[in-house]
Design an enzyme around this catalytic site. Structure first.
Site, PDB file in Angstrom:
ATOM      1  N   HIS A 294       0.832  -1.205   0.000  1.00  0.00           N
ATOM      2  CA  HIS A 294       0.000   0.000   0.000  1.00  0.00           C
ATOM      3  C   HIS A 294       0.870   1.260   0.000  1.00  0.00           C
ATOM      4  O   HIS A 294       0.591   2.226  -0.709  1.00  0.00           O
ATOM      5  CB  HIS A 294      -0.869   0.063   1.264  1.00  0.00           C
ATOM      6  CG  HIS A 294      -1.818  -1.086   1.449  1.00  0.00           C
ATOM      7  ND1 HIS A 294      -1.741  -1.944   2.512  1.00  0.00           N
ATOM      8  CD2 HIS A 294      -2.880  -1.499   0.708  1.00  0.00           C
ATOM      9  CE1 HIS A 294      -2.708  -2.840   2.439  1.00  0.00           C
ATOM     10  NE2 HIS A 294      -3.422  -2.599   1.351  1.00  0.00           N
TER      11      HIS A 294
ATOM     12  N   GLN B  25     -17.978  -6.070  -1.427  1.00  0.00           N
ATOM     13  CA  GLN B  25     -17.114  -6.948  -2.215  1.00  0.00           C
ATOM     14  C   GLN B  25     -16.781  -8.268  -1.510  1.00  0.00           C
ATOM     15  O   GLN B  25     -15.969  -9.046  -1.989  1.00  0.00           O
ATOM     16  CB  GLN B  25     -15.841  -6.213  -2.628  1.00  0.00           C
ATOM     17  CG  GLN B  25     -14.869  -5.909  -1.506  1.00  0.00           C
ATOM     18  CD  GLN B  25     -13.759  -4.982  -1.965  1.00  0.00           C
ATOM     19  OE1 GLN B  25     -13.980  -3.822  -2.269  1.00  0.00           O
ATOM     20  NE2 GLN B  25     -12.535  -5.492  -2.026  1.00  0.00           N
TER      21      GLN B  25
ATOM     22  N   VAL C  16       4.793  -5.638  -4.347  1.00  0.00           N
ATOM     23  CA  VAL C  16       5.844  -5.596  -3.328  1.00  0.00           C
ATOM     24  C   VAL C  16       5.817  -6.918  -2.570  1.00  0.00           C
ATOM     25  O   VAL C  16       4.738  -7.399  -2.189  1.00  0.00           O
ATOM     26  CB  VAL C  16       5.634  -4.405  -2.369  1.00  0.00           C
ATOM     27  CG1 VAL C  16       6.686  -4.391  -1.275  1.00  0.00           C
ATOM     28  CG2 VAL C  16       5.648  -3.095  -3.146  1.00  0.00           C
TER      29      VAL C  16
HETATM   30  P1  AMP Z   1      -6.286  -3.890  -0.462  1.00  0.00           P
HETATM   31  O1  AMP Z   1      -6.137  -3.075   0.779  1.00  0.00           O
HETATM   32  O2  AMP Z   1      -5.809  -5.302  -0.322  1.00  0.00           O
HETATM   33  O3  AMP Z   1      -7.650  -3.761  -1.090  1.00  0.00           O
HETATM   34  O4  AMP Z   1      -5.278  -3.247  -1.517  1.00  0.00           O
HETATM   35  C1  AMP Z   1      -5.329  -1.883  -1.835  1.00  0.00           C
HETATM   36  C2  AMP Z   1      -4.425  -1.613  -3.010  1.00  0.00           C
HETATM   37  O5  AMP Z   1      -3.100  -2.010  -2.691  1.00  0.00           O
HETATM   38  C3  AMP Z   1      -4.828  -2.408  -4.270  1.00  0.00           C
HETATM   39  O6  AMP Z   1      -4.617  -1.594  -5.408  1.00  0.00           O
HETATM   40  C4  AMP Z   1      -3.865  -3.565  -4.238  1.00  0.00           C
HETATM   41  O7  AMP Z   1      -3.607  -4.117  -5.512  1.00  0.00           O
HETATM   42  C5  AMP Z   1      -2.629  -2.898  -3.694  1.00  0.00           C
HETATM   43  N1  AMP Z   1      -1.723  -3.897  -3.114  1.00  0.00           N
HETATM   44  C6  AMP Z   1      -2.054  -4.836  -2.191  1.00  0.00           C
HETATM   45  N2  AMP Z   1      -0.969  -5.611  -1.931  1.00  0.00           N
HETATM   46  C7  AMP Z   1       0.041  -5.158  -2.707  1.00  0.00           C
HETATM   47  C8  AMP Z   1       1.401  -5.529  -2.909  1.00  0.00           C
HETATM   48  N3  AMP Z   1       1.950  -6.554  -2.251  1.00  0.00           N
HETATM   49  N4  AMP Z   1       2.141  -4.831  -3.793  1.00  0.00           N
HETATM   50  C9  AMP Z   1       1.596  -3.791  -4.481  1.00  0.00           C
HETATM   51  N5  AMP Z   1       0.323  -3.379  -4.332  1.00  0.00           N
HETATM   52  C10 AMP Z   1      -0.452  -4.052  -3.468  1.00  0.00           C
END
Ligand code: AMP
Length: 284
Positions: A37, A61, A176
């Site tokens: 994030h 979702q 990441v």
């Molecule tokens: P989430 O909180 O899981 O809904 O993720 C929020 C945003 O962070 C989304 O655009 C995800 O694709 C991105 N994201 C989550 N994990 C990673 C990661 N390991 N590397 C890069 N972006 C991430």
């Protein structure tokens, strides 16, 4: 850093920046922040935007048997992390602010949600695009930042922007990873230490298949089999393993152009997803 809980506050923050001719970058998240994030926020910051990050665990979702209630939340820790990477506005709306009543109008994703995670999680991507479109209407961001980790989600949001004529530019950012390759995810905290070790089989297998492809093994079924075998050897159950075209996520038989190897597996109760780009080699 400003913290806003209402849509009105978020809107007027964005409007103020637009009046001052600042561009706006939006980073939508569900919180329990990690480096993945934060990398999105840093990218938004370095593009020169006034940066808004949203933290909202979006009930729309989650399926009825999914982890909405136990999804990890730690707002005070998240606030410190967001502030440290230079987020200007943290938007943390309560559920009643985003959905004062059950929505009577939502968005529906077409064929891009038919397969892969969309098939295992019916309605999931409809919930995602509905909340992302609300956030885009609230902030009217110049750019919005999403991780490649959720590759199908990224492609669907790009399609939403194109098909519904949003003026926001979607910026995809690299995954990441932890030191052993596991893609960072808020859900990794569900894993016991033993499950955590087994989970590393997923990025390991994807990296191995990527290497094989570069060496000239371009048959999709062979590459998928490498991943399936590694996952089942590690005691992970396979949801799907697929070699797809990057643009429409349709499966291919052979890697010729830009493709992704995408996989989802379940370790214990935890569903993990990951993907890598495949670059075909000639094998000589
Ligand atoms: P989430 O909180 O899981 O809904 O993720 C929020 C945003 O962070 C989304 O655009 C995800 O694709 C991105 N994201 C989550 N994990 C990673 C990661 N390991 N590397 C890069 N972006 C991430």
């Amino acid at each position: 850093m400003i913290r806003a809980e209402t849509i009105d506050e978020a809107r007027s923050w964005a409007a103020g920046h637009r009046r001052a001719e600042r561009t706006i970058g939006l980073v939508p998240t569900m919180g329990y922040l990690h480096e993945g994030h934060l990398s999105l926020a840093r990218r938004a910051k370095s593009a020169g935007h006034a940066v808004a990050m949203s933290i909202f665990v979006n009930p729309l979702q989650f399926g009825p048997r999914e982890d909405y209630d136990r999804y990890p939340r730690d707002l005070s820790r998240d606030e410190g992390l967001a502030e440290r990477v230079g987020v200007d506005l943290l938007f943390v709306p309560p559920v009643e602010e985003m959905y004062p009543r059950p929505p009577r109008v939502t968005l529906k994703v077409g064929s891009l949600a038919d397969r892969w995670c969309g098939a295992s999680r019916p309605g999931h991507f409809d919930g995602v695009v509905t909340v992302v479109s609300k956030l885009f209407h609230i902030f009217r961001p110049d750019e919005a930042f999403f991780g490649e980790k959720d590759y199908q989600q990224l492609r669907i949001i790009e399609a939403m922007v194109r098909d519904l004529n949003f003026s926001t530019r979607v910026v995809g950012c690299p995954t990441v990873r932890e030191e052993d390759g596991l893609a960072m995810s808020s859900r990794n905290r569900y894993l016991t230490p033993e499950q955590r070790r087994r989970a590393a089989a997923l990025p390991g297998a994807l990296a191995e298949a990527r290497r094989l492809c570069r060496e000239g093994h371009t048959r999709a079924d062979e590459l998928a089999e490498v991943v399936r075998r590694a996952l089942s050897n590690a005691g992970c159950s396979v949801d799907y393993v697929a070699v797809v075209r990057e643009d429409d996520l349709e499966p291919v038989e052979k890697v010729t152009g830009p493709c992704r190897l995408m996989a989802a597996a379940v370790v214990g109760e935890t569903r993990l997803i990951d993907n890598v780009a495949l670059v075909p080699g000639r094998g000589d």
